[in-house]
Design a protein around this motif. Sequence first.
Motif, mmCIF file in Angstrom:
data_model
loop_
_atom_site.group_PDB
_atom_site.id
_atom_site.type_symbol
_atom_site.label_atom_id
_atom_site.label_comp_id
_atom_site.label_asym_id
_atom_site.label_seq_id
_atom_site.Cartn_x
_atom_site.Cartn_y
_atom_site.Cartn_z
ATOM 1 N N GLN A 241 46.493 -22.400 -6.092
ATOM 2 C CA GLN A 241 46.732 -22.132 -7.505
ATOM 3 C C GLN A 241 48.201 -22.390 -7.831
ATOM 4 O OE1 GLN A 241 45.290 -18.085 -8.076
ATOM 5 N NE2 GLN A 241 43.308 -18.854 -8.764
ATOM 6 N N THR A 251 58.769 -33.124 -13.073
ATOM 7 C CA THR A 251 57.748 -32.111 -12.827
ATOM 8 C C THR A 251 57.989 -31.496 -11.460
ATOM 9 O OG1 THR A 251 56.131 -33.317 -14.147
ATOM 10 C CG2 THR A 251 55.274 -31.663 -12.637
ATOM 11 N N THR A 294 48.927 -31.549 -21.256
ATOM 12 C CA THR A 294 49.746 -32.292 -20.295
ATOM 13 C C THR A 294 48.904 -33.381 -19.648
ATOM 14 O OG1 THR A 294 49.203 -30.749 -18.508
ATOM 15 C CG2 THR A 294 51.209 -30.298 -19.765
ATOM 16 N N PHE A 302 45.132 -32.810 -20.547
ATOM 17 C CA PHE A 302 44.596 -31.556 -19.997
ATOM 18 C C PHE A 302 45.194 -30.362 -20.748
ATOM 19 C CE2 PHE A 302 44.976 -34.584 -16.384
ATOM 20 C CZ PHE A 302 43.629 -34.884 -16.276
ATOM 21 N N LYS A 304 45.970 -27.183 -20.291
ATOM 22 C CA LYS A 304 46.154 -26.183 -19.238
ATOM 23 C C LYS A 304 47.605 -25.718 -19.129
ATOM 24 C CE LYS A 304 42.505 -28.354 -16.448
ATOM 25 N NZ LYS A 304 41.480 -27.319 -16.571
ATOM 26 N N GLU A 320 52.618 -25.622 -16.508
ATOM 27 C CA GLU A 320 51.214 -26.005 -16.354
ATOM 28 C C GLU A 320 50.547 -25.173 -15.273
ATOM 29 O OE1 GLU A 320 48.447 -29.951 -15.362
ATOM 30 O OE2 GLU A 320 50.636 -30.094 -15.305
ATOM 31 N N PRO A 322 47.378 -25.757 -13.207
ATOM 32 C CA PRO A 322 46.249 -26.632 -12.841
ATOM 33 C C PRO A 322 45.064 -25.835 -12.286
ATOM 34 C CG PRO A 322 48.322 -27.428 -11.909
ATOM 35 C CD PRO A 322 48.570 -26.043 -12.403
ATOM 36 N N GLU A 323 43.871 -26.168 -12.710
ATOM 37 C CA GLU A 323 42.633 -25.624 -12.145
ATOM 38 C C GLU A 323 41.509 -26.606 -12.452
ATOM 39 O OE1 GLU A 323 41.514 -21.882 -13.959
ATOM 40 O OE2 GLU A 323 42.811 -22.286 -15.657
ATOM 41 N N HIS A 327 40.560 -23.271 -18.536
ATOM 42 C CA HIS A 327 41.991 -22.997 -18.621
ATOM 43 C C HIS A 327 42.225 -21.486 -18.688
ATOM 44 C CE1 HIS A 327 40.752 -22.841 -22.833
ATOM 45 N NE2 HIS A 327 40.358 -24.094 -22.723
ATOM 46 N N ARG A 330 45.834 -20.360 -17.739
ATOM 47 C CA ARG A 330 46.763 -20.636 -18.832
ATOM 48 C C ARG A 330 46.608 -19.617 -19.961
ATOM 49 N NH1 ARG A 330 46.515 -24.351 -22.997
ATOM 50 N NH2 ARG A 330 44.532 -23.322 -23.435
#
Length: 563
Positions: A241, A251, A294, A302, A304, A320, A322-323, A327, A330
């Motif tokens: 995660q 990034t 993003t 995305f 998220k 961000e 991510p998953e 979301h 987020r």
Amino acid sequence: MAMASKTRNMLENLVREGSFKWLLGNRSPFDEELEEMERSPSAQTNWVPELSPIANIVVRRCSKILGVPTTELREGFNSEASESIKLPLCYAKNFLEYCCFRALALSTQVTGHLADRKFRRLTYDMMLAWEAPAATSQAILTGPTAFVQLDEDLSVGVEAFSRIASAVPTIANVIISENIFEVLTASTGGRLQFSTYDKYLSGLERAIRKMRTQSESSLLSAMRSPRGEKILEVDGTVTTQPVLEHVGISTWPGRLILTDHAFYFEALRVVSYDKAKRYDLSDDLKQVVKPELTGPWGTRLFDKAVFYKSISLSEPAVIEFPELKGHTRRDYWLAIIREILYVHRFINNFQIKGVKRDEALSKAVLGILRLQAIQEICSANPLRYEALLMFNLCDQLPGGDLILETLADMSTVRELDRSSYSKPGGGMYSISALDMISNLGFAFGTSSNNSVEAGLAVGEITVGEVTLLERAVKESKNNYEKVAQAQATVDGVKVEGIDTNFAVMKELLFPFMELGKCLLSLAFWEDPMKSLVFCGVFTYIICSTLVGFFSCRLTKVCISGDG
């Protein structure tokens, strides 16, 4: 034979009366306490005839916690309460609330009280008693020797939960208590069972322990110490995660930390973290926090991420989460970041300072702890996080500004209530959020943690009365229901896949569309009789118009010829 029949009848009567329930394993949880009250020498004096048996049991528990007899509790209530809340119709419920609030104020001072199953059971039984406080609530239960006949599957409703749970600010508060109840009872038909309530309080205890452990750790200690910031949440420590920070075209993965004043991002290098970047939420920097899209190479694919911008930054930051699906992470972080931002806006807008500022901050922190507990026990169901956080909710509700204004006014009008609460054992009010969080071992800011000494009245609930805050919340929710109904009306004319405005326009043009269909039907002679009548009528109209026109022209020619 007669003796056997007599014995059988006697056994049947004993079973029917409940005397063998201990053997059958079917005793009510209150039977033992009622039997103990029967055996007590002071049973008659400590039994309150206006109360139902279950209310008498709860009052007896409160009496034990406070170390005073029931008769003394009753005398205290009669002397402190106004005449309006001692009327016969409401005496039982108001006296029960008085005893509950006094007992809860003392019980919550015990370290780790949420981990104590007896405390959890006590608060739940207070809700049960609140639903049936008077002796007339259950006709079959009259007198101190009656047994309570209750189903094993006990449950409580939203009003009882909102009243008693809101008296313990850790568990709920006036603004979001109904939303918490709705989440907890989603699978039980709108009635709260003890098993669910017990899991919720256990989750709260774990969330509090986690917050204490993180805040006492060395994590960002140098940056947190000037303001005494408490760590509320940490993410990005698990490789499955990750958390990514986008600044410009760069990034970086890293660790995200939320405190009660800001959130920090530590970029992950090879073996350690870089110095944390601080994104302030407490000062008025015109911050903007919103969801963001993003994607690779600057694309917006995305949904998220969380967008943060302030006048102190040269360029905005995007965090961000991510998953693979959805979301949820987020949405959770967006809600808790906004909660801290909104509480500081509330503090700045109303110029709240000192202990009153700490009280407001305590409400936001307790809200995030409650959300963590609910998220743990309802992980399978999607949650509307903003509906469970009071400052988020006030930002969304119609009239939410009125709720915040009332909250600010309540934090300034304290002197009138201080005298009644400062009396030892006073119980006309529930405990305050600041006292509650102080009992948990936390302190905010540098001001005194004693809310009574600072002139801060206790919590949001007053025995037998509806406070200004409760009225503001009710009015705002009623307005919200009206707005929701209006929106539902608009949604009712939606056409799937078509914009709402176009759908509304289509509904407005509906009569003209029907007229067009009718004309086409007449033109194609689908109903010959209607088409014939239509042709006849229009032929008559056309002919009469032509006749009138030519006669008028002819008359003019004749007149001009004579002239």
